[in-house]
Design an enzyme around this catalytic site. Structure first.
Site, PDB file in Angstrom:
ATOM      1  N   GLY A   1     164.865   0.365  68.387  1.00  0.00           N
ATOM      2  CA  GLY A   1     164.986  -0.611  69.478  1.00  0.00           C
ATOM      3  C   GLY A   1     163.725  -1.402  69.735  1.00  0.00           C
ATOM      4  O   GLY A   1     163.708  -2.340  70.521  1.00  0.00           O
TER       5      GLY A   1
ATOM      6  N   ARG B   1     164.813  11.633  57.661  1.00  0.00           N
ATOM      7  CA  ARG B   1     164.256  12.870  58.225  1.00  0.00           C
ATOM      8  C   ARG B   1     165.395  13.697  58.812  1.00  0.00           C
ATOM      9  O   ARG B   1     166.508  13.214  58.971  1.00  0.00           O
ATOM     10  CB  ARG B   1     163.267  12.521  59.344  1.00  0.00           C
ATOM     11  CG  ARG B   1     163.977  11.879  60.533  1.00  0.00           C
ATOM     12  CD  ARG B   1     163.080  11.565  61.703  1.00  0.00           C
ATOM     13  NE  ARG B   1     163.872  11.121  62.841  1.00  0.00           N
ATOM     14  CZ  ARG B   1     164.235   9.866  63.069  1.00  0.00           C
ATOM     15  NH1 ARG B   1     163.876   8.920  62.230  1.00  0.00           N
ATOM     16  NH2 ARG B   1     164.978   9.532  64.110  1.00  0.00           N
TER      17      ARG B   1
END
Ligand code: MV4
Length: 446
Positions: A165, A291
């Site tokens: 974001g 990840r």
């Protein structure tokens, strides 16, 4: 299998990785800053190395110090957890140059997916549906204006080096566009040192649905269902669930198969999460995370698979534990991220925990390094634990979650537990009818 795994992280995820290593009989090395000397993962590790003072740049982000800790202890593998260096391609490279295994994807895949423009063009090439938008970085206002007019307003200006974001600006009219471009470039330059931006059609009320995928690096890959992470505040996930209330089996299989095939094509290795916006029955790729995610436990609870053990096995060259046909999703799971914050203002609330009583019972899991007498340091993010609950269906899961939240007692610091006790009472949450803006709107109500 590895001789010794160094866990290059802290808090609940360091404990999570340590537990997987212990169950595999692999010796563990904990690293910690001076602020985390009393942390649970340090207490339970076979060895520990103090790598510096509290600031992350001088400890958990400090590659020479982490490498030195490997040299001192003889660790031949590093698990990065999430955050910190978990998606730092250079770190992965340096470890490999020192014959230390980075438990994660190749530095090449980390690098590709870290650049949001390259990630998107790779996704498109692999047959993953993407948000309509510019084909690469925007050169200038003229091009931006042409692309925006072709797509139709509103459009979103996004930073190539961004993610989560950061560096995003909405333009609802042609007049807004120039300002949105300038602002997004300036923010991106300041935050990431890279002002390249791209344009996308702005989706007004999507859900955030992410697909968990695992590859063995040899051309095999499986998907492990999806997670709905739409309940976010300021781009921080607050509450996540699996499966998504918005998906049916057909939709799940369609997007999961698309993602798995794409990962097979690039011979992806390790855990990966492909993030989508989901609106009106359509999926739109926005990012890929290379990840393990904070919210991985909800996937573990419905698949019965230990994702960290799977990461370690794959990194050691072993094949995937399960084929796609052997992966079955059972029941429903919800995770609440417990932060040391005021539940209304979200102001951080570090300090000593004077009373800690977590809930228990069938289908209840608390992933936390906190304990009575532990001092939450003020230097790091405020996540102190995750309450994850499983039920045979969403209603049973919600009932169990309500019961757990009423049992969970933490004193000495403020936590967001009361926020969740309130949220699970809300009809929209009970019915699973929410989008990415629902929580922010709810929190703005007086
Ligand atoms: C968008 C979007 C609407 N349309 N892209 C926010 C962080 C990053 N994951 C991408 N994000 C968004 N990208 C288009 N074309 C809305 C968001 C967004 C958002 C996405 C997922 C979860 C929460 C969000 C909160 C605000 C905006």
């Amino acid at each position: 299998m590895f001789d010794k795994v160094l866990i290059a992280n802290r808090g609940e995820i360091a404990l999570r990785v340590l537990r997987a290593c212990k169950e595999m009989g692999i010796p563990t090395v904990a690293v910690h800053s001076t602020a985390d000397a009393d942390a649970m993962h340090v207490r339970l590790a076979d060895e520990s190395v103090c790598i510096g003072p509290p600031p992350a740049a001088e400890s958990y982000l400090n590659m020479p110090r982490l490498l030195a800790a490997c040299e001192i202890t003889g660790a031949d593998a590093v698990h990065p957890g999430y955050g910190f260096l978990s998606e730092n391609a250079r770190f992965a490279e340096i470890l490999e140059e020192h014959s230390i295994t980075f438990i994660g994807p190749t530095s090449e895949h980390i690098r590709i997916m870290g650049d949001k423009i390259e990630a998107k063009s790779t996704a498109r090439r692999l047959g993953i549906p993407v948000v309509p938008g510019s084909d690469g970085a925007i050169a200038d206002e003229v091009q931006a204006s042409r692309v925006a007019k072709e797509m139709g307003f509103p459009v979103l200006v996004k930073a190539a080096a961004g993610g989560g974001g950061r560096g995003m600006k909405v333009a609802r009219t042609a007049q807004d566009l120039d300002m949105a471009l300038k602002t997004a470039r300036a923010e991106a330059k300041a935050a990431f040192g890279d002002d390249s931006v791209y344009l996308e059609k702005y989706l007004e009320r999507p859900r955030h649905i992410e697909v968990q995928v695992f590859g063995d690096g040899k051309g095999n890959a499986v998907y492990l269902g999806e997670r709905d992470c739409s309940l976010q505040r300021r781009h921080q996930k607050v509450m996540e669930e699996a499966p998504s209330p918005a998906l049916n089996a057909e939709g799940r299989k369609k997007i999961g198969t698309t993602v798995a095939k794409a990962m097979q094509k690039i011979r992806y290795r390790g855990a990966g999460t492909v993030e989508f916006l989901y609106e009106d029955g359509e999926f739109y790729f926005i990012e890929m995370n290379t990840r393990l995610q904070v919210e991985h436990p909800v996937t573990e609870m419905i698949t019965g698979l230990d994702l960290v053990i799977e990461q370690i096995r794959i990194a050691s060259g072993a094949p995937l534990t399960l084929s796609q046909d052997e992966i079955t999703l059972s029941g429903h799971a919800i995770e609440c991220r417990i932060n040391a914050e005021n539940p209304k203002t979200f102001r951080p609330s570090p300090g000593s925990i004077t009373y800690w009583h977590p809930p228990g019972g069938l289908g209840v899991r608390v992933d936390s390094g906190a304990y009575q007498g532990y001092r939450i340091p003020p230097y790091y993010d405020s996540l102190i634990g995750k309450l994850i609950v499983h039920g045979k269906n969403r209603n049973e899961c919600l009932m169990r979650l309500k019961r757990c939240l009423s049992e969970f007692v933490v004193e000495g610091i403020e936590t967001t537990i009361p926020l969740f006790a309130d949220l699970v009472q809300q009809p929209d949450i009970a019915n699973g009818v929410y989008d990415i803006h629902w929580l922010e709107k709810y929190l703005q109500k007086p």
